[in-house]
Write a protein that holds these residues in place. Structure first.
Motif, mmCIF file in Angstrom:
data_model
loop_
_atom_site.group_PDB
_atom_site.id
_atom_site.type_symbol
_atom_site.label_atom_id
_atom_site.label_comp_id
_atom_site.label_asym_id
_atom_site.label_seq_id
_atom_site.Cartn_x
_atom_site.Cartn_y
_atom_site.Cartn_z
ATOM 1 N N PHE A 97 -3.029 64.243 45.701
ATOM 2 C CA PHE A 97 -4.456 63.919 45.771
ATOM 3 C C PHE A 97 -5.036 63.772 44.364
ATOM 4 O O PHE A 97 -4.374 64.050 43.364
ATOM 5 N N LYS A 98 -6.290 63.342 44.307
ATOM 6 C CA LYS A 98 -7.030 63.317 43.058
ATOM 7 C C LYS A 98 -8.331 64.083 43.245
ATOM 8 O O LYS A 98 -9.079 63.833 44.205
ATOM 9 N N GLU A 99 -8.580 65.034 42.345
ATOM 10 C CA GLU A 99 -9.769 65.871 42.413
ATOM 11 C C GLU A 99 -10.600 65.703 41.137
ATOM 12 O O GLU A 99 -10.118 65.204 40.121
ATOM 13 N N LEU A 100 -11.863 66.142 41.222
ATOM 14 C CA LEU A 100 -12.754 66.077 40.063
ATOM 15 C C LEU A 100 -12.608 67.332 39.207
ATOM 16 O O LEU A 100 -12.509 68.452 39.719
ATOM 17 N N PHE A 101 -12.638 67.127 37.905
ATOM 18 C CA PHE A 101 -12.603 68.207 36.927
ATOM 19 C C PHE A 101 -13.689 67.965 35.885
ATOM 20 O O PHE A 101 -14.151 66.834 35.699
ATOM 21 N N VAL A 102 -14.084 69.019 35.200
ATOM 22 C CA VAL A 102 -14.907 68.897 33.998
ATOM 23 C C VAL A 102 -14.270 69.725 32.893
ATOM 24 O O VAL A 102 -13.569 70.709 33.156
ATOM 25 N N MET A 103 -14.501 69.316 31.666
ATOM 26 C CA MET A 103 -14.025 70.062 30.514
ATOM 27 C C MET A 103 -14.996 69.855 29.361
ATOM 28 O O MET A 103 -15.795 68.906 29.362
ATOM 29 N N ASP A 104 -14.953 70.762 28.395
ATOM 30 C CA ASP A 104 -15.724 70.559 27.186
ATOM 31 C C ASP A 104 -15.126 69.393 26.411
ATOM 32 O O ASP A 104 -13.954 69.050 26.573
ATOM 33 N N MET A 105 -15.909 68.798 25.542
ATOM 34 C CA MET A 105 -15.444 67.586 24.868
ATOM 35 C C MET A 105 -14.276 67.841 23.918
ATOM 36 O O MET A 105 -13.570 66.913 23.534
ATOM 37 N N ASP A 106 -14.038 69.114 23.565
ATOM 38 C CA ASP A 106 -12.885 69.416 22.716
ATOM 39 C C ASP A 106 -11.622 69.661 23.537
ATOM 40 O O ASP A 106 -10.581 70.016 22.993
ATOM 41 N N GLY A 107 -11.715 69.465 24.855
ATOM 42 C CA GLY A 107 -10.560 69.627 25.730
ATOM 43 C C GLY A 107 -10.400 71.018 26.306
ATOM 44 O O GLY A 107 -9.504 71.258 27.121
ATOM 45 N N GLY A 108 -11.271 71.936 25.932
ATOM 46 C CA GLY A 108 -11.180 73.301 26.440
ATOM 47 C C GLY A 108 -12.050 73.525 27.663
ATOM 48 O O GLY A 108 -12.800 72.653 28.096
#
Length: 290
Positions: free
Chosen positions: A175-186
């Motif tokens: 499947f494909k799910e939604l994620f969020v991250m900080d702009m530095d990848g953390g």
């Protein structure tokens, strides 16, 4: 100037008047500005702020494309040295090629920290920027991002984008799910568990919610998710194909493309999914409303 950081605040963009979908083109300035970001002085209490803040700050400055962050192994001054803002040897920094220097003082009380941060011009031997921040131990990255933005504004006249969040789709099994991250990848967080395809996420203007297309019901409908609570509202319930959506500047309306039979439309929707206005309709393919 004192800046207070509260745990209830979620930053999507550091610019209060910035549009959530602004495309950012970061270009280097030719010669990178050499800057040293040593361990901070831990003046009182017990905290990891003296090491965590410079680590995040250094990463931000490297990502900006404007700075050369010097290797801590080259530093002459002892790590975490405590001294008054100008009571240290600037020569320890000029000799290793630093033109800018970040220093700071941390005072910790239980789970709270007060951090004083200074940017020094090594050649002029003077502090040129000073800020103070308060927050809890869970907000150390936010404090670092905030000072990185202040440094960017000092050099460029424009605030930085550190602390912003990036929304994206990523594969989880089949499947494909939604994620969020900080702009530095953390600070990566999975938002959805639709067990389908969750794609084409777009931020609202306030950085609190995302509108996206999901195949969770085997038909591509539009959904909205609150990033903080992860609560999800289904906006559309039709047999038509709705692929992608963006928030309009017109009072929070939503632009989307809808394909029904051989008719393709660009629609402006209310946030309950009802049609506010039909903008374009044709027998061709109308997509990517933005």
């Amino acid at each position: 100037m004192k800046n207070f950081i509260y745990s209830a605040v979620t930053l999507m963009s550091v610019c209060a008047n910035a549009w959530a979908q602004t495309e950012i083109d970061v270009r280097g300035s030719g010669k990178l500005f050499p800057i040293a970001v040593p361990q901070l002085c831990l003046q009182s209490g017990v905290s990891e702020a003296n090491t965590e803040i410079p680590r995040v700050l250094a990463r931000d400055l490297e990502l900006s494309g404007y700075f050369e962050v010097l290797n801590p192994n080259s530093f002459i001054e002892a790590p975490g040295k405590c001294a008054a803002p100008n009571s240290f040897a600037y020569s320890d920094w000029s000799v290793i090629g630093a033109e800018g220097l970040v220093r700071g003082v941390v005072n910790a009380t239980g789970s709270s920290v007060r951090v004083q941060m200074f940017l020094h011009d090594v050649q002029r031997q003077a502090a040129v920027l000073g800020k103070e921040y308060e927050g809890d131990v869970g907000q150390l990255p936010k404090i670092a991002h905030r000072f990185a933005n202040d440094i960017m504004k000092f050099f460029t006249g424009e605030p930085g984008v550190f602390g912003s969040q990036i929304a994206y789709s990523s594969r989880v099994g089949r499947f494909k799910e939604l994620f969020v991250m900080d702009m530095d990848g953390g600070n990566v967080r999975q938002l959805t568990d639709d067990r389908g395809l969750a794609v084409s996420a777009s931020w609202d203007p306030w950085g609190k919610s995302l509108v996206y297309t999901s195949y969770r019901n085997r038909v591509p409908d539009l959904f909205m998710i609150d990033v903080g609570s992860r609560s999800i509202d289904q906006l559309t319930r039709t047999d038509a194909l709705e692929i992608g959506a963006h928030f309009s500047r017109q009072g929070g309306k939503i632009l989307t493309s809808r394909m029904a039979g051989d008719r393709s439309s660009i629609l402006l929707l209310n946030q309950d999914g009802s049609v506010y206005q039909k903008l374009v309709e044709s027998g061709g393919i109308e997509v990517s409303a933005n």
